[in-house]
Design a protein around this motif. Sequence first.
Motif, PDB file in Angstrom:
ATOM      1  N   UNK A  14       0.861  -1.184   0.000  1.00  0.00           N
ATOM      2  CA  UNK A  14       0.000   0.000   0.000  1.00  0.00           C
ATOM      3  C   UNK A  14       0.898   1.234   0.000  1.00  0.00           C
ATOM      4  N   UNK A  15       0.323   2.401  -0.293  1.00  0.00           N
ATOM      5  CA  UNK A  15       1.149   3.612  -0.261  1.00  0.00           C
ATOM      6  C   UNK A  15       1.854   3.816   1.073  1.00  0.00           C
ATOM      7  N   UNK A  16       1.265   3.267   2.147  1.00  0.00           N
ATOM      8  CA  UNK A  16       1.858   3.430   3.476  1.00  0.00           C
ATOM      9  C   UNK A  16       2.826   2.305   3.830  1.00  0.00           C
ATOM     10  N   UNK A  17       3.047   1.357   2.904  1.00  0.00           N
ATOM     11  CA  UNK A  17       3.938   0.226   3.160  1.00  0.00           C
ATOM     12  C   UNK A  17       3.190  -1.087   3.043  1.00  0.00           C
ATOM     13  N   UNK A  18       3.827  -2.159   3.501  1.00  0.00           N
ATOM     14  CA  UNK A  18       3.204  -3.479   3.443  1.00  0.00           C
ATOM     15  C   UNK A  18       2.073  -3.582   4.456  1.00  0.00           C
ATOM     16  N   UNK A  19       1.005  -4.270   4.043  1.00  0.00           N
ATOM     17  CA  UNK A  19      -0.141  -4.482   4.908  1.00  0.00           C
ATOM     18  C   UNK A  19      -0.489  -5.962   4.900  1.00  0.00           C
ATOM     19  N   UNK A  20      -0.762  -6.518   6.061  1.00  0.00           N
ATOM     20  CA  UNK A  20      -1.212  -7.901   6.176  1.00  0.00           C
ATOM     21  C   UNK A  20      -2.609  -7.887   6.766  1.00  0.00           C
ATOM     22  N   UNK A  21      -3.503  -8.669   6.151  1.00  0.00           N
ATOM     23  CA  UNK A  21      -4.882  -8.711   6.640  1.00  0.00           C
ATOM     24  C   UNK A  21      -5.477 -10.086   6.410  1.00  0.00           C
ATOM     25  N   UNK A  22      -6.564 -10.352   7.097  1.00  0.00           N
ATOM     26  CA  UNK A  22      -7.319 -11.590   6.935  1.00  0.00           C
ATOM     27  C   UNK A  22      -8.381 -11.365   5.867  1.00  0.00           C
ATOM     28  N   UNK A  23      -8.509 -12.323   4.964  1.00  0.00           N
ATOM     29  CA  UNK A  23      -9.510 -12.280   3.902  1.00  0.00           C
ATOM     30  C   UNK A  23     -10.304 -13.577   3.963  1.00  0.00           C
ATOM     31  N   UNK A  24     -11.605 -13.467   4.154  1.00  0.00           N
ATOM     32  CA  UNK A  24     -12.474 -14.636   4.171  1.00  0.00           C
ATOM     33  C   UNK A  24     -13.329 -14.610   2.911  1.00  0.00           C
ATOM     34  N   UNK A  25     -13.288 -15.707   2.156  1.00  0.00           N
ATOM     35  CA  UNK A  25     -14.062 -15.842   0.924  1.00  0.00           C
ATOM     36  C   UNK A  25     -15.078 -16.958   1.098  1.00  0.00           C
ATOM     37  N   UNK A  26     -16.317 -16.677   0.726  1.00  0.00           N
ATOM     38  CA  UNK A  26     -17.388 -17.663   0.831  1.00  0.00           C
ATOM     39  C   UNK A  26     -18.136 -17.706  -0.496  1.00  0.00           C
ATOM     40  N   UNK A  27     -18.009 -18.836  -1.207  1.00  0.00           N
ATOM     41  CA  UNK A  27     -18.706 -18.990  -2.476  1.00  0.00           C
ATOM     42  C   UNK A  27     -20.211 -19.008  -2.245  1.00  0.00           C
ATOM     43  N   UNK A  28     -20.918 -18.337  -3.125  1.00  0.00           N
ATOM     44  CA  UNK A  28     -22.381 -18.295  -3.104  1.00  0.00           C
ATOM     45  C   UNK A  28     -22.889 -18.750  -4.474  1.00  0.00           C
ATOM     46  N   UNK A  29     -24.134 -19.191  -4.575  1.00  0.00           N
ATOM     47  CA  UNK A  29     -24.627 -19.707  -5.860  1.00  0.00           C
ATOM     48  C   UNK A  29     -24.461 -18.737  -7.035  1.00  0.00           C
TER      49      UNK A  29
END
Length: 149
Positions: A65-80
């Motif tokens: 990111x412009x402010x440097x490296x960012x680490x985050x949690x990403x949750x993906x849930x498939x839907x129909x």
Amino acid sequence: MPIETTISTPLPAGVQPEAVISLLHDHEAYIRTTCPQLITYSRVSGPASQAPIGEPCMFEVKDKRPTGQTTYKLTLTNQPEGIDSLVDGKAPTGSMIIKTRWRVRSDVNALEEEVEIDSNMITKKMVKSNIEKGHPMHHQSFLTEAAKA
């Protein structure tokens, strides 16, 4: 209180809704498309192959990111008719939660993304602006790939 925005992109002629949904369900493709400054990611939980409808998969994502490296949690849930995504991250300006609902809308022949952003006021406005500027390009990337299917 969260703020919301919606991005809608018409499906080009010849692009099958099923191809777009299949691409959204491909978590690697989703992450690589929606995280253009991706450094690395790893699966934290969920099935190693394509997840069944309604079963969440969590990833740890590191990007630039412009402010440097960012680490985050990403949750993906498939839907129909698409995919739900939940970003749980911390920015220099504070924590943020971004919920998105990507849907292929056959009734209006479009890829629609509903976004809800919850954070402090400064971060909300900045994130909303970035999403409204950058996500139409993500839509185009998905639709271009789906056209190849």
